[in-house]
Design an enzyme around this catalytic site. Structure first.
Site, short mmCIF file in Angstrom:
data_model
loop_
_atom_site.label_atom_id
_atom_site.label_comp_id
_atom_site.label_asym_id
_atom_site.label_seq_id
_atom_site.Cartn_x
_atom_site.Cartn_y
_atom_site.Cartn_z
N GLY A 142 0.80 -1.24 -0.05
CA GLY A 142 -0.04 0.03 -0.02
C GLY A 142 0.92 1.29 -0.13
N LYS A 143 0.14 2.24 -0.51
CA LYS A 143 0.81 3.43 -0.38
C LYS A 143 -0.14 4.72 0.07
CE LYS A 143 3.81 6.70 -3.18
NZ LYS A 143 4.53 6.92 -1.97
N GLY A 144 0.41 5.20 1.12
CA GLY A 144 -0.38 6.52 1.31
C GLY A 144 0.39 7.81 1.34
N GLY A 145 -0.08 8.98 1.90
CA GLY A 145 0.17 10.17 1.88
C GLY A 145 1.61 10.24 2.33
N SER A 146 2.02 9.37 3.31
CA SER A 146 3.26 9.69 3.98
C SER A 146 4.18 8.59 3.86
CB SER A 146 2.95 9.59 5.70
OG SER A 146 2.13 8.30 5.77
N LYS A 163 6.56 0.45 6.90
CA LYS A 163 6.33 1.69 6.23
C LYS A 163 7.67 2.43 6.08
CE LYS A 163 2.49 4.66 7.01
NZ LYS A 163 1.67 5.55 7.51
N VAL A 217 4.06 1.08 2.13
CA VAL A 217 4.13 0.06 3.07
C VAL A 217 4.30 -1.20 2.19
CG1 VAL A 217 2.76 -1.09 4.83
CG2 VAL A 217 2.30 1.35 4.28
N ASP A 237 -6.97 11.79 12.43
CA ASP A 237 -7.09 11.25 10.94
C ASP A 237 -7.92 10.00 10.86
OD1 ASP A 237 -6.44 11.60 8.46
OD2 ASP A 237 -4.43 10.88 8.42
N1 LIG Z 1 0.05 -2.99 9.47
C1 LIG Z 1 -0.23 -2.94 8.11
N2 LIG Z 1 -0.64 -4.27 7.58
C2 LIG Z 1 -1.17 -4.35 6.43
N3 LIG Z 1 -1.51 -3.35 5.45
C3 LIG Z 1 -1.26 -2.14 5.93
C4 LIG Z 1 -0.70 -1.93 7.38
N4 LIG Z 1 -0.39 -0.47 7.23
C5 LIG Z 1 -0.67 -0.12 6.20
N5 LIG Z 1 -1.10 -1.12 5.18
C6 LIG Z 1 -1.68 -0.68 4.11
O1 LIG Z 1 -0.90 0.17 3.52
C7 LIG Z 1 -1.93 1.34 3.18
C8 LIG Z 1 -1.31 2.69 3.22
O2 LIG Z 1 -1.13 2.91 4.66
P1 LIG Z 1 -0.63 4.27 5.24
O3 LIG Z 1 -1.01 4.56 6.59
O4 LIG Z 1 0.78 4.67 4.64
O5 LIG Z 1 -1.33 5.39 4.53
P2 LIG Z 1 -2.86 6.16 4.00
O6 LIG Z 1 -3.25 6.07 5.79
O7 LIG Z 1 -3.89 5.38 3.21
O8 LIG Z 1 -2.24 7.53 4.02
P3 LIG Z 1 -1.94 8.75 4.91
O9 LIG Z 1 -0.74 8.53 5.27
O10 LIG Z 1 -2.14 9.76 3.84
O11 LIG Z 1 -3.15 8.83 5.87
C9 LIG Z 1 -3.25 1.02 3.92
O12 LIG Z 1 -4.50 1.43 3.06
C10 LIG Z 1 -2.94 -0.41 3.98
O13 LIG Z 1 -3.70 -1.01 2.86
#
Ligand SMILES: Nc1ncnc2c1ncn2[C@@H]1O[C@H](COP(=O)(O)OP(=O)(O)OP(=O)(O)O)[C@@H](O)[C@H]1O
Length: 714
Positions: A85-89, A106, A92, A208
């Protein structure tokens, strides 16, 4: 004459001795003062640099520090196949540690200027919480030059965002989230927030709450994650963010006041010497502060009778998950401040808003411009600044810096974006338009400007008149200037190769849009993992999204709603952030409650908060909150329930959830229920508070109806 002579001769050496003594001692004093000043400067600098959580002075002794190599090996060199996965920060990755443990790693995006803060925040807050089954477990971290990595327990079913919006789950027959699971998720997130707000001392405000931060275990049980934007609410600190203080000063203060003897160097096995973990402290029943009056933001935790546990020194002490979830947290009933105010006669921009008007009035439109007038322009920071974020940006305007130009408001962001997106969807030459170079962005925005307000009105965003309108257009111009500055000027200051990179990225974005549109047409399911996609985030500018993540899934719906649902902006995420928390507002518990309200609607409806589809008939449903209010007014809230559930849902539970969401989404924070009440409501231990008049399905007539009057006269 003779009698005066000896006097003169005796007094001269004495005076000179005194003079010498005074001169020497004063120069010594000055010298010492200078030395002390230099020492103080040196000491405070060293101290500051030592206060990072990954340094040895930090008492995060329960976290493991991993080496970069270890994590690299665990993820097969951070291979794409392990990217989950990839989020704003950051991105993963799934990884297997040497001991065989499956973890999620992450890598924080080091190009983001607040990545250091998010990293430290995550470690300081999440690291301080101890084994709460409803909060994702932080296992460790890695610091390697400018790399920051965080290691979490692995959650096999990823995030709620994925389960709700991934293509595979869009299929009705393959709905992993049936009603029972959805209801459990809602209840578990409520319990997690209850733990943070009521069980932690100081209370933790998540900041958040959204589907991508709700992770699901193998049995689809929810855990709250991502504490990068969270904060602690210190005692007596109503309305003042932890981050408005100098975090490290607070830390040092606490350290010196109560914990000086207990701090242990990280890795020196200080665990045993830390103060008693989770020691209950006295409740603060009698310390009531009228937050409602002070800030229009009630403090659920302050007023509740709760069992506190110390979270000393921000990260030092851990919290025991005291409550057995079978028996639940013992939260006494309490009177919510301001509850007697039964209707929302909100004052917006100095004008009373008619209670009766149930229009498509989005919360984002209620942001008070005055709140933002003090924002400083700081969005455009050059690289040097961003590299120095460490200690400096813990200062009070750190959060504001995320918001950018003082003139920017969340509504502005949304307006610009909505305008542009709708323009795209209605423009027959859309594909050609997409290929325009980045330099034309602002010109295009100007073109959209006129169209924006009409579209926004349809969408439920209020359009103010007269002076406000003019101010709005000024803001629009400023937004464009900001846009240019942010994405062109700033970059042009940098080296040429960076500009080239930017151009390539911009071209990619338009290609993505082009691809996206084609993708939708052809309903293509598969996508190339290795083909990086790019999308635009208001906070981070251009950002690369992993196509495998549904939080960023390019193909799981329309681009527009995905952008708005996943763009972390200001201190939260657009559409999930409470209206009072518009960039520089105070982050209180009730801001989490608002986000929780949005989350409930998203879970129940299976829609994003802003979901614009190409069909104009569906435009009225674009704004989930407004649509829900509209349905509540017409007495048909169950229409909101996800069609994919095929009517296989508990109608009572669904309507309870929707009504609860409406209560949480009230504009005035003090009218929203607190998390203790929410848990009780969901467990049917408490009645849902009477919803304001405007949400009532059958509003009582203000005046007796004509027929009644006629009857009386007869
Ligand atoms: N502990 C974990 N186990 C499994 N998948 C995870 C885990 N943490 C994150 N992910 C996956 O990675 C994705 C991105 O997570 P991340 O927290 O980086 O971003 P976000 O919450 O979508 O964005 P932002 O950081 O902008 O709030 C998630 O949507 C999830 O699918």
């Amino acid at each position: 004459m003779t009698s005066r002579q000896p006097f003169k001769s005796n007094s001269t050496p004495k005076t000179s001795i005194i003079f010498f003594t005074v001169t020497i001692s004063s120069s010594l004093v000055i010298l010492f003062a200078i030395l002390y000043f230099i020492y103080y400067l040196w000491y405070s600098l060293v101290k500051r640099s030592r206060t990072s959580p990954y340094d040895t002075t930090t008492p995060l002794n329960k976290l493991q520090r991993y080496s970069y190599k270890e994590l690299k090996d665990a993820t097969q060199n951070f291979s794409d196949s392990n990217s989950i996965g990839k989020g704003g920060s950051g991105t993963v990755f799934r990884g297997i540690l040497k001991n065989g443990k499956l973890v999620a790693i992450k890598i924080l995006d080091s190009t983001s200027f607040q990545f250091e803060q998010e990293f430290q925040n995550e470690l300081n807050i999440l690291g301080a919480l101890k084994s709460c089954p409803l909060v994702v477990n932080l296992l460790g971290y890695c610091v390697d030059r400018d790399q920051r990595l965080v290691v979490y327990e692995y959650m096999p079913n990823k995030s709620l965002q994925e389960s709700l919006f991934s293509e595979s789950n869009n299929n009705c027959n393959n709905m992993s989230l049936n009603w029972a699971r959805r209801f459990d998720i809602i209840l578990n997130v409520a319990k997690a927030l209850s733990f943070l707000h009521l069980e932690c001392d100081p209370p933790v405000i998540h900041g958040d709450v959204k589907p991508s931060n709700v992770l699901l275990d193998s049995e689809f049980r929810a855990k709250l994650s991502d504490f990068g934007l969270s904060r602690l609410k210190l005692e007596g600190e109503f309305g003042v963010d932890l981050f408005s203080q100098d975090l490290w000063k607070s830390q040092e203060l606490l350290k010196s006041e109560e914990l000086s003897g207990n701090l242990n160097a990280f890795g020196e096995g200080g665990e045993n010497e830390t103060p008693a973990i989770g020691t209950p402290v006295e409740s603060h029943d009698h310390d009531e502060v009228d937050f409602a009056l002070a800030l229009q933001a009630s403090s659920s935790s302050k007023n509740s009778c709760r069992s506190h546990h110390n979270v000393k020194n921000l990260a030092l002490n851990s919290l025991n998950w005291r409550s057995d979830f079978g028996n639940e947290i013992d939260i006494k009933d309490r009177i919510v401040k301001g509850k007697e105010v039964s209707t929302i006669s909100t004052i917006e921009n100095g004008k009373g808003v008619d209670n009766k008007s149930v229009n498509y009035n989005d919360e984002l439109s209620s942001i008070s411009p005055s709140k933002e007038s003090n924002l400083n322009a700081a969005m455009v920071t050059d690289d040097n600044d961003s590299n120095n974020v460490g200690a400096k940006q813990w200062g009070k305007d750190w959060w504001w810096k995320q918001d950018g130009n003082g003139e920017l408001r969340s509504r502005d962001y949304v307006k610009e974006w909505i305008g542009s997106q709708i323009y795209h969807s209605t423009n027959s030459n859309w594909d050609e338009e997409n290929q325009c170079p980045p330099s034309r962005i602002s010109t295009r925005l100007e073109k959209f400007e006129k169209a924006n307000d009409n579209h926004l009105q349809e969408l439920g965003f209020e359009c103010h008149e007269g002076a406000i309108e003019k101010e709005e257009s000024k803001r629009h111009r400023k937004i464009q200037e900001w846009w240019k500055e942010e994405h062109l000027d700033e970059l042009s200051k940098k080296k040429n190769n960076k500009v080239k990179k930017f151009q390539i990225r911009s071209t990619k974005l338009f290609k993505v849009r082009l691809r996206f549109k084609r993708k939708r047409k052809s309903s293509h399911k598969s996508h190339n993992v290795n083909d990086p996609d790019t999308e635009f985030s208001f906070r981070k500018g251009w950002k690369k999204k992993d196509s495998k993540s549904v939080g960023s899934d390019m193909w799981s719906g329309d681009l527009f709603s995905r952008e708005l649902s996943s763009t972390t902006s200001m201190r939260g995420t657009l559409c999930y952030a409470a209206p009072e928390y518009s960039g520089c507002g105070y982050l209180m518990e009730k801001a989490d409650i608002y986000s929780f309200g949005v989350l409930i609607l998203v879970i129940v409806s299976g829609r994003r908060p802003l979901h614009v589809l190409s069909s104009p008939m569906k435009l009225e449903k674009a704004n989930l909150i407004s649509w829900c209010r509209h349905l509540a007014h017409t007495g048909n809230i169950l229409e909101l329930v996800d069609e994919r559930l095929n009517d296989e849902h508990d109608k009572d539970e669904a309507s309870l959830c929707i009504n609860l969401a409406l209560a949480c989404l009230q504009k005035m924070p003090e009218l929203r229920p607190d998390i203790g009440e929410i848990v009780k409501i969901l467990k049917r231990e408490m009645e849902i508070p009477t919803l304001p008049f405007e949400f009532s399905p059958s509003p009582p007539p203000k005046f007796p109806s004509r027929s009644r009057r006629n009857n009386r006269t007869m």
